[in-house]
Design a protein around this motif. Sequence first.
Motif, PDB file in Angstrom:
ATOM      1  N   ASP A  53       0.845  -1.192   0.000  1.00 17.48           N
ATOM      2  CA  ASP A  53       0.000   0.000   0.000  1.00 17.48           C
ATOM      3  C   ASP A  53       0.881   1.242   0.000  1.00 17.48           C
ATOM      4  OD1 ASP A  53      -2.295  -1.469  -0.005  1.00 17.48           O
ATOM      5  OD2 ASP A  53      -2.807  -1.115   2.096  1.00 17.48           O
ATOM      6  N   LEU A  54       0.764   2.032  -1.062  1.00 22.35           N
ATOM      7  CA  LEU A  54       1.540   3.267  -1.202  1.00 22.35           C
ATOM      8  C   LEU A  54       0.619   4.395  -1.683  1.00 22.35           C
ATOM      9  CD1 LEU A  54       4.630   1.735  -3.053  1.00 22.35           C
ATOM     10  CD2 LEU A  54       4.486   2.383  -0.655  1.00 22.35           C
ATOM     11  N   PRO A  55      -0.419   4.749  -0.922  1.00 18.28           N
ATOM     12  CA  PRO A  55      -1.357   5.768  -1.386  1.00 18.28           C
ATOM     13  C   PRO A  55      -0.705   7.140  -1.504  1.00 18.28           C
ATOM     14  CG  PRO A  55      -1.758   5.258   0.912  1.00 18.28           C
ATOM     15  CD  PRO A  55      -0.732   4.271   0.423  1.00 18.28           C
ATOM     16  N   GLY A  56      -1.022   7.815  -2.585  1.00 19.87           N
ATOM     17  CA  GLY A  56      -0.529   9.176  -2.778  1.00 19.87           C
ATOM     18  C   GLY A  56       0.929   9.303  -3.130  1.00 19.87           C
ATOM     19  N   VAL A  57       1.596   8.194  -3.410  1.00 27.54           N
ATOM     20  CA  VAL A  57       3.020   8.219  -3.736  1.00 27.54           C
ATOM     21  C   VAL A  57       3.198   8.487  -5.220  1.00 27.54           C
ATOM     22  CG1 VAL A  57       5.051   6.724  -3.926  1.00 27.54           C
ATOM     23  CG2 VAL A  57       3.708   6.717  -1.843  1.00 27.54           C
ATOM     24  N   ASP A  58       4.134   9.367  -5.559  1.00 30.01           N
ATOM     25  CA  ASP A  58       4.474   9.599  -6.957  1.00 30.01           C
ATOM     26  C   ASP A  58       5.188   8.347  -7.469  1.00 30.01           C
ATOM     27  OD1 ASP A  58       5.397  10.444  -9.423  1.00 30.01           O
ATOM     28  OD2 ASP A  58       6.872  11.845  -8.596  1.00 30.01           O
ATOM     29  N   PRO A  59       4.671   7.705  -8.526  1.00 32.68           N
ATOM     30  CA  PRO A  59       5.313   6.488  -9.029  1.00 32.68           C
ATOM     31  C   PRO A  59       6.795   6.672  -9.351  1.00 32.68           C
ATOM     32  CG  PRO A  59       3.205   6.803 -10.100  1.00 32.68           C
ATOM     33  CD  PRO A  59       3.474   8.044  -9.284  1.00 32.68           C
ATOM     34  N   GLY A  60       7.198   7.887  -9.707  1.00 33.94           N
ATOM     35  CA  GLY A  60       8.602   8.159  -9.998  1.00 33.94           C
ATOM     36  C   GLY A  60       9.496   8.072  -8.769  1.00 33.94           C
ATOM     37  N   ASN A  69      19.472 -12.122  -2.206  1.00 35.24           N
ATOM     38  CA  ASN A  69      18.081 -12.562  -2.151  1.00 35.24           C
ATOM     39  C   ASN A  69      17.212 -11.596  -1.339  1.00 35.24           C
ATOM     40  OD1 ASN A  69      19.251 -13.248   0.290  1.00 35.24           O
ATOM     41  ND2 ASN A  69      18.110 -15.153   0.517  1.00 35.24           N
ATOM     42  N   THR A  70      17.611 -10.306  -1.291  1.00 35.56           N
ATOM     43  CA  THR A  70      16.856  -9.287  -0.570  1.00 35.56           C
ATOM     44  C   THR A  70      16.255  -8.275  -1.545  1.00 35.56           C
ATOM     45  OG1 THR A  70      18.303  -9.503   1.348  1.00 35.56           O
ATOM     46  CG2 THR A  70      16.963  -7.513   1.216  1.00 35.56           C
ATOM     47  N   LEU A  71      14.927  -8.143  -1.491  1.00 36.03           N
ATOM     48  CA  LEU A  71      14.214  -7.136  -2.285  1.00 36.03           C
ATOM     49  C   LEU A  71      13.997  -5.921  -1.399  1.00 36.03           C
ATOM     50  CD1 LEU A  71      12.413  -6.145  -4.677  1.00 36.03           C
ATOM     51  CD2 LEU A  71      10.508  -7.287  -3.520  1.00 36.03           C
ATOM     52  N   THR A  72      14.396  -4.742  -1.881  1.00 42.12           N
ATOM     53  CA  THR A  72      14.197  -3.500  -1.146  1.00 42.12           C
ATOM     54  C   THR A  72      13.229  -2.617  -1.924  1.00 42.12           C
ATOM     55  OG1 THR A  72      16.450  -3.612  -0.253  1.00 42.12           O
ATOM     56  CG2 THR A  72      15.339  -1.473  -0.153  1.00 42.12           C
ATOM     57  N   VAL A  73      12.176  -2.158  -1.243  1.00 40.45           N
ATOM     58  CA  VAL A  73      11.182  -1.255  -1.829  1.00 40.45           C
ATOM     59  C   VAL A  73      11.281   0.059  -1.072  1.00 40.45           C
ATOM     60  CG1 VAL A  73       8.742  -0.878  -2.323  1.00 40.45           C
ATOM     61  CG2 VAL A  73       9.655  -3.205  -2.325  1.00 40.45           C
ATOM     62  N   SER A  74      11.516   1.154  -1.805  1.00 42.10           N
ATOM     63  CA  SER A  74      11.573   2.488  -1.200  1.00 42.10           C
ATOM     64  C   SER A  74      10.597   3.391  -1.936  1.00 42.10           C
ATOM     65  CB  SER A  74      12.975   3.085  -1.315  1.00 42.10           C
ATOM     66  OG  SER A  74      13.910   2.267  -0.658  1.00 42.10           O
ATOM     67  N   ALA A  75       9.994   4.316  -1.212  1.00 48.81           N
ATOM     68  CA  ALA A  75       9.049   5.255  -1.821  1.00 48.81           C
ATOM     69  C   ALA A  75       9.020   6.530  -0.983  1.00 48.81           C
ATOM     70  CB  ALA A  75       7.661   4.642  -1.901  1.00 48.81           C
ATOM     71  N   GLU A  76       8.443   7.579  -1.574  1.00 51.33           N
ATOM     72  CA  GLU A  76       8.345   8.852  -0.864  1.00 51.33           C
ATOM     73  C   GLU A  76       7.019   9.510  -1.174  1.00 51.33           C
ATOM     74  OE1 GLU A  76      10.692  13.090  -0.333  1.00 51.33           O
ATOM     75  OE2 GLU A  76      11.662  11.437  -1.353  1.00 51.33           O
ATOM     76  N   ARG A  77       6.416  10.057  -0.137  1.00 52.80           N
ATOM     77  CA  ARG A  77       5.191  10.840  -0.294  1.00 52.80           C
ATOM     78  C   ARG A  77       5.467  12.222   0.257  1.00 52.80           C
ATOM     79  NH1 ARG A  77      -0.735  10.226   2.245  1.00 52.80           N
ATOM     80  NH2 ARG A  77      -1.679  11.771   0.893  1.00 52.80           N
ATOM     81  N   SER A  78       5.313  13.222  -0.595  1.00 53.86           N
ATOM     82  CA  SER A  78       5.630  14.601  -0.219  1.00 53.86           C
ATOM     83  C   SER A  78       4.418  15.306   0.389  1.00 53.86           C
ATOM     84  CB  SER A  78       6.073  15.392  -1.449  1.00 53.86           C
ATOM     85  OG  SER A  78       7.160  14.755  -2.066  1.00 53.86           O
ATOM     86  N   VAL A  79       4.715  16.287   1.232  1.00 54.26           N
ATOM     87  CA  VAL A  79       3.662  17.150   1.766  1.00 54.26           C
ATOM     88  C   VAL A  79       3.273  18.115   0.655  1.00 54.26           C
ATOM     89  CG1 VAL A  79       3.117  18.927   3.494  1.00 54.26           C
ATOM     90  CG2 VAL A  79       4.621  17.024   4.090  1.00 54.26           C
ATOM     91  N   GLU A  91      -3.939  15.127   8.239  1.00 52.76           N
ATOM     92  CA  GLU A  91      -3.756  13.832   8.874  1.00 52.76           C
ATOM     93  C   GLU A  91      -3.080  12.802   7.976  1.00 52.76           C
ATOM     94  OE1 GLU A  91      -7.706  14.092  11.714  1.00 52.76           O
ATOM     95  OE2 GLU A  91      -7.757  12.810   9.942  1.00 52.76           O
ATOM     96  N   ARG A  92      -2.948  13.100   6.699  1.00 54.39           N
ATOM     97  CA  ARG A  92      -2.343  12.127   5.792  1.00 54.39           C
ATOM     98  C   ARG A  92      -0.830  12.112   5.985  1.00 54.39           C
ATOM     99  NH1 ARG A  92      -4.408  12.884  -0.036  1.00 54.39           N
ATOM    100  NH2 ARG A  92      -2.870  14.500   0.142  1.00 54.39           N
TER     101      ARG A  92
END
Length: 165
Positions: A53-60, A69-79, A91-92
């Motif tokens: 679940d990554l709501p509101g995250v820019d796909p870029g 054998n380690t998968l790393t997922v990183s993401a960012e959601r800006s104000v 509240e988001r």
Amino acid sequence: MMLTAYDPFAATSAAFRALDQLTGRAGTGTARQLSGMPMDAYRVGDNFVAHFDLPGVDPGSIDLSVEGNTLTVSAERSVPQLENAEWAVAERPFGSYTRQLVLGRSLDTDRLEASYHDGVLTVSIPVAEKAKARKITVTRADVPTAVEGRTIEGESQHETKAVES
């Protein structure tokens, strides 16, 4: 129109905000930091599938990497940066976050696929061909079978082993 937020735990929240300010973890005051990346994972057919679940995250801003054998997922959601906005409720969550999964060796990470739709990142990793279940045919041998062995140096050694029927 006026928007009023009611928080039955306001006193407790205020105490945690004060603690955050004392420890230097206070944010901008407009929203809370991200605390996790909820995930579902399962195997269907010959694929391992994980949904994040990554709501509101820019796909870029989504970054996937596999090391060993380690998968790393990183993401960012800006104000959201809005000119002349006076926040009534914020509240988001916002910020950067990372999640790591240790994958089984039976997965073919070279063929990993990922897609992002409606705030959900889906990662699909096929099971490696060598790890798939396969049927082994057993033949009946009415005569002893010759077994060829090799030494560490690679020299061929022939020996005959009797197989009882």
